[in-house]
Design a protein around this motif. Structure first.
Motif, PDB file in Angstrom:
ATOM      1  N   GLN A  83       0.625  -1.113   0.303  1.00  0.00           N
ATOM      2  CA  GLN A  83      -0.054   0.199   0.228  1.00  0.00           C
ATOM      3  C   GLN A  83       0.983   1.508  -0.182  1.00  0.00           C
ATOM      4  O   GLN A  83       1.376   1.639   0.635  1.00  0.00           O
ATOM      5  CB  GLN A  83      -0.820  -0.195   1.593  1.00  0.00           C
ATOM      6  N   ILE A  89      -2.638   7.356  13.157  1.00  0.00           N
ATOM      7  CA  ILE A  89      -3.864   7.462  12.714  1.00  0.00           C
ATOM      8  C   ILE A  89      -4.882   7.306  14.314  1.00  0.00           C
ATOM      9  O   ILE A  89      -5.764   7.736  14.143  1.00  0.00           O
ATOM     10  CB  ILE A  89      -4.237   6.071  12.087  1.00  0.00           C
ATOM     11  N   PHE A  97      -4.682  11.697   8.747  1.00  0.00           N
ATOM     12  CA  PHE A  97      -5.553  10.385   7.695  1.00  0.00           C
ATOM     13  C   PHE A  97      -5.508  10.591   6.150  1.00  0.00           C
ATOM     14  O   PHE A  97      -6.383  10.610   5.683  1.00  0.00           O
ATOM     15  CB  PHE A  97      -7.141  10.632   8.009  1.00  0.00           C
ATOM     16  N   GLU A 125      -3.016   9.711   4.292  1.00  0.00           N
ATOM     17  CA  GLU A 125      -2.999   8.387   3.680  1.00  0.00           C
ATOM     18  C   GLU A 125      -4.364   7.378   3.439  1.00  0.00           C
ATOM     19  O   GLU A 125      -4.688   6.681   2.252  1.00  0.00           O
ATOM     20  CB  GLU A 125      -2.591   6.901   4.891  1.00  0.00           C
ATOM     21  N   LEU A 126      -5.573   7.572   3.578  1.00  0.00           N
ATOM     22  CA  LEU A 126      -7.235   7.378   3.792  1.00  0.00           C
ATOM     23  C   LEU A 126      -7.211   6.732   2.094  1.00  0.00           C
ATOM     24  O   LEU A 126      -8.161   6.435   1.581  1.00  0.00           O
ATOM     25  CB  LEU A 126      -8.285   7.391   4.561  1.00  0.00           C
ATOM     26  N   GLU A 127      -7.051   8.310   1.512  1.00  0.00           N
ATOM     27  CA  GLU A 127      -7.445   8.583  -0.127  1.00  0.00           C
ATOM     28  C   GLU A 127      -6.164   7.946  -0.532  1.00  0.00           C
ATOM     29  O   GLU A 127      -6.844   7.359  -2.065  1.00  0.00           O
ATOM     30  CB  GLU A 127      -7.598   9.358  -0.087  1.00  0.00           C
ATOM     31  N   LEU A 173      -5.564   4.278  -0.314  1.00  0.00           N
ATOM     32  CA  LEU A 173      -5.794   3.508   0.355  1.00  0.00           C
ATOM     33  C   LEU A 173      -6.552   2.621  -0.919  1.00  0.00           C
ATOM     34  O   LEU A 173      -7.619   3.396  -1.654  1.00  0.00           O
ATOM     35  CB  LEU A 173      -5.791   2.559   1.244  1.00  0.00           C
ATOM     36  N   LEU A 195      -7.227  -0.012   2.647  1.00  0.00           N
ATOM     37  CA  LEU A 195      -8.272   0.319   2.960  1.00  0.00           C
ATOM     38  C   LEU A 195      -9.421  -0.219   4.583  1.00  0.00           C
ATOM     39  O   LEU A 195      -9.739  -0.223   5.050  1.00  0.00           O
ATOM     40  CB  LEU A 195      -9.558   0.823   1.721  1.00  0.00           C
ATOM     41  N   LEU A 241      -7.278  -1.553   6.788  1.00  0.00           N
ATOM     42  CA  LEU A 241      -7.324  -0.338   8.185  1.00  0.00           C
ATOM     43  C   LEU A 241      -8.527   0.254   8.871  1.00  0.00           C
ATOM     44  O   LEU A 241      -8.409   0.543   9.833  1.00  0.00           O
ATOM     45  CB  LEU A 241      -6.388   1.299   7.267  1.00  0.00           C
ATOM     46  N   PHE A 242      -8.907   0.011   7.929  1.00  0.00           N
ATOM     47  CA  PHE A 242     -10.617   0.072   9.097  1.00  0.00           C
ATOM     48  C   PHE A 242     -10.961  -1.023  10.266  1.00  0.00           C
ATOM     49  O   PHE A 242     -10.915  -0.638  11.579  1.00  0.00           O
ATOM     50  CB  PHE A 242     -12.303  -0.386   7.788  1.00  0.00           C
TER      51      PHE A 242
END
Length: 139
Positions: free
Chosen positions: A33, A49, A55, A57-59, A61, A66, A69-70
């Motif tokens: 990732q 995080i 935040f 890196e969320l876009e 992933l 994702l 991470l969730f």
């Protein structure tokens, strides 16, 4: 004693959280990732995080990254932090129930310490006046 007990609970919980952080960091590194190129970068990003510092890196992933991470956020921030709060509440409850015993033990220790400064003859005199050598009846 009370601080030691609570420190043990917190340290156990933080040990488990650190193991989970390392395992999820390894998973994100293996999934290749973005921003998770090495294990060290992954651990650092996951700690950011957890602390709510990043935040971005969320876009970037993708798919499984994702999802992983969730799952990490749910397990750590919701699960383990609630467990930590519950552990501390239980420790406080246990220590509150035993506070009278701890206070009496502390008082007895202080009395023994103070008594050691008294001359032996004076201690013997008190012992004889209070008739400690006579048996007591227990009802």
């Amino acid at each position: 004693f009370t601080i030691t007990k609570m420190f043990e609970d917190v340290s156990r919980n933080l040990l488990v959280i650190s193991l989970i952080v390392v395992s999820f960091a390894g998973t994100l590194t293996v999934l290749n990732q973005p921003y998770y190129d090495s294990l060290e970068d992954s651990i650092l990003n996951l700690l950011k995080i957890i602390l709510g510092l990043s935040f971005l890196e969320l876009e970037s992933l993708e798919g499984w990254g994702l999802f992983v991470l969730f799952c990490f956020v749910v397990i750590i921030e919701i699960g383990f932090l609630n467990i930590l709060i519950a552990q501390l509440a239980l420790a406080y409850e246990e220590l509150s129930a035993d506070k009278q015993g701890f206070a009496m033990m502390s008082r007895a220790y202080m009395i023994v310490e103070m008594e050691s400064f008294m001359p032996v003859s004076y201690r013997q005199k008190i012992f004889e006046e209070l008739n400690f050598d006579e048996p007591l009846e227990f009802d």
